[in-house]
Design a protein around this motif. Structure first.
Motif, short mmCIF file in Angstrom:
data_model
loop_
_atom_site.label_atom_id
_atom_site.label_comp_id
_atom_site.label_asym_id
_atom_site.label_seq_id
_atom_site.Cartn_x
_atom_site.Cartn_y
_atom_site.Cartn_z
N CYS A 246 0.82 -1.22 0.00
CA CYS A 246 0.00 0.00 0.00
C CYS A 246 0.85 1.27 0.00
O CYS A 246 0.48 2.27 -0.59
N CYS A 251 -1.45 -1.87 4.99
CA CYS A 251 -1.53 -3.31 4.69
C CYS A 251 -0.64 -4.17 5.60
O CYS A 251 -0.84 -5.38 5.70
N CYS A 254 5.18 -4.17 5.22
CA CYS A 254 6.58 -3.71 5.23
C CYS A 254 7.13 -3.50 6.63
O CYS A 254 8.18 -2.87 6.77
S1 FES Z 1 3.43 -1.16 2.45
FE1 FES Z 1 1.53 -1.38 3.44
S2 FES Z 1 2.00 -0.94 5.51
FE2 FES Z 1 3.85 -0.46 4.44
#
Ligand code: FES
Ligand SMILES: Cc1cc2nc3c(=O)[nH]c(=O)nc-3n(C[C@H](O)[C@H](O)[C@H](O)COP(=O)(O)OP(=O)(O)OC[C@H]3O[C@@H](n4cnc5c(N)ncnc54)[C@H](O)[C@@H]3O)c2cc1C
Length: 280
Positions: A246, A251, A254
């Motif tokens: 995202c 999401c 990461c």
């Molecule tokens: S890419 Fe989704 S929380 Fe960091």
């Protein structure tokens, strides 16, 4: 409220092949709607999601500087699905940009300080943004000495060769360009790995911050050199590349411990990284 998942439409103005292996290309992108450009306020160190309709999007560091008006630049390494598709796109085609995302190099802390930039390979992109930003006539007085150690495996793999040559000619920035090796008799810069050249050039840590981006192996061997030179961990700044989706902290793709690299990073001090689980 704006939908954070909607990319801004942009037109590819030009595509420059940077390296002799043709794996790195720089895309100059122009917003189709001027109001989108006005909304896209960024600082050097941030990234954006580049999107191709029907294929996906990828996080890429912003290589242009906010002092360069009217366009954005991104340098993309051809590694997989989306980046390979981008490499086949041409000037005039339309794609999407979502962002800007993440935090940035700590410009407010760097004010009045000497800045040492250390980069390796294609991770030089947001460092290019930073150098152009600091050398802008309106910004240059805000910073002390600027020195740069930038290395690639061979001369043909260096990015932004014309700009490197132009910065070499200036006396308000110390450039130390290096390659791991070359048999080119015309090569007039350094030969040696980035950690070795950093040690040889020994930039002073006095009143200074170091910003370091590059392959993990380069960072691993450069950090002890910076420590030896007297840089404390809160004055060594780096940028992480994690898999992302995202890009806006929703999401959970990461995260490292409690930190979302897309939102709380990608820029972290070494001091902060030492407090996180070693998952990067
Ligand atoms: S890419 Fe989704 S929380 Fe960091
Ligand atoms: C904050 C940030 C800034 C970045 N800046 C740049 C940049 O300036 N230029 C650039 O070329 N790349 C950059 N990257 C890496 C870039 O996002 C990936 O190379 C890209 O997502 C690959 O997508 P793809 O669809 O082409 O490859 P895929 O088909 O998804 O994967 C191909 C290969 O690449 C690997 N890969 C995919 N995503 C990543 C990733 N995020 N990090 C490391 N390996 C990955 C996969 O494991 C696989 O081996 C950055 C990543 C982040 C998180």
């Amino acid at each position: 409220m704006e939908n954070p998942y909607l990319p801004y439409p942009v037109r590819i103005e030009s595509v420059v092949t940077e390296t002799e292996d043709r794996n790195l290309k720089t895309f100059k992108l122009v917003f189709l709607n001027p109001e989108d450009e006005a909304r896209f306020n960024y600082n050097p160190g941030q990234f954006a999601e580049l999107s191709v309709a029907g294929l996906g999007e990828i996080p890429i560091g912003i290589a242009s500087s906010p002092t360069e008006k009217g366009f954005l630049k991104f340098t993309v390494n051809k590694v997989g699905k989306v980046s390979s598709h981008l490499h086949n796109m041409c000037a005039g085609e339309i794609m999407g940009v979502r962002g800007p995302m993440g935090n940035w190099y700590p410009w407010e802390l760097l004010e009045g300080k000497n800045v040492v930039i250390i980069g390796g390979g294609f991770a030089f992109t947001t460092l290019r943004s930073s150098i152009v930003y600091m050398l802008d006539p309106a910004n240059r007085p805000r910073f002390g000495d600027i020195s740069v150690v930038y290395g690639a495996r061979s001369p043909g793999l260096l990015l932004y060769k014309d700009e490197l040559a132009a910065w070499e000619r200036r006396d308000d920035i110390q450039m130390h360009i290096t390659v791991d090796g070359t048999d080119d008799p015309a090569w007039k810069y350094n030969i040696g790995f980035v950690p070795t050249v950093t040690k040889q050039k020994a930039p002073s840590s006095e009143n200074a911050y170091a910003i370091i981006c590059g392959p993990p192996i380069m960072i691993k061997f450069t950090l002890p050199v910076l420590t030896e030179l007297g840089f404390p961990t809160d004055r060594i700044i780096s940028s992480l590349e994690m898999r992302m989706k995202c890009g806006i902290g929703i999401c959970g793709r990461c995260n490292i411990g409690t930190e979302y690299v897309c939102k709380d990073g990608p820029v972290f001090s070494l001091q902060k990284l030492a407090q996180l689980p070693n998952e990067y």
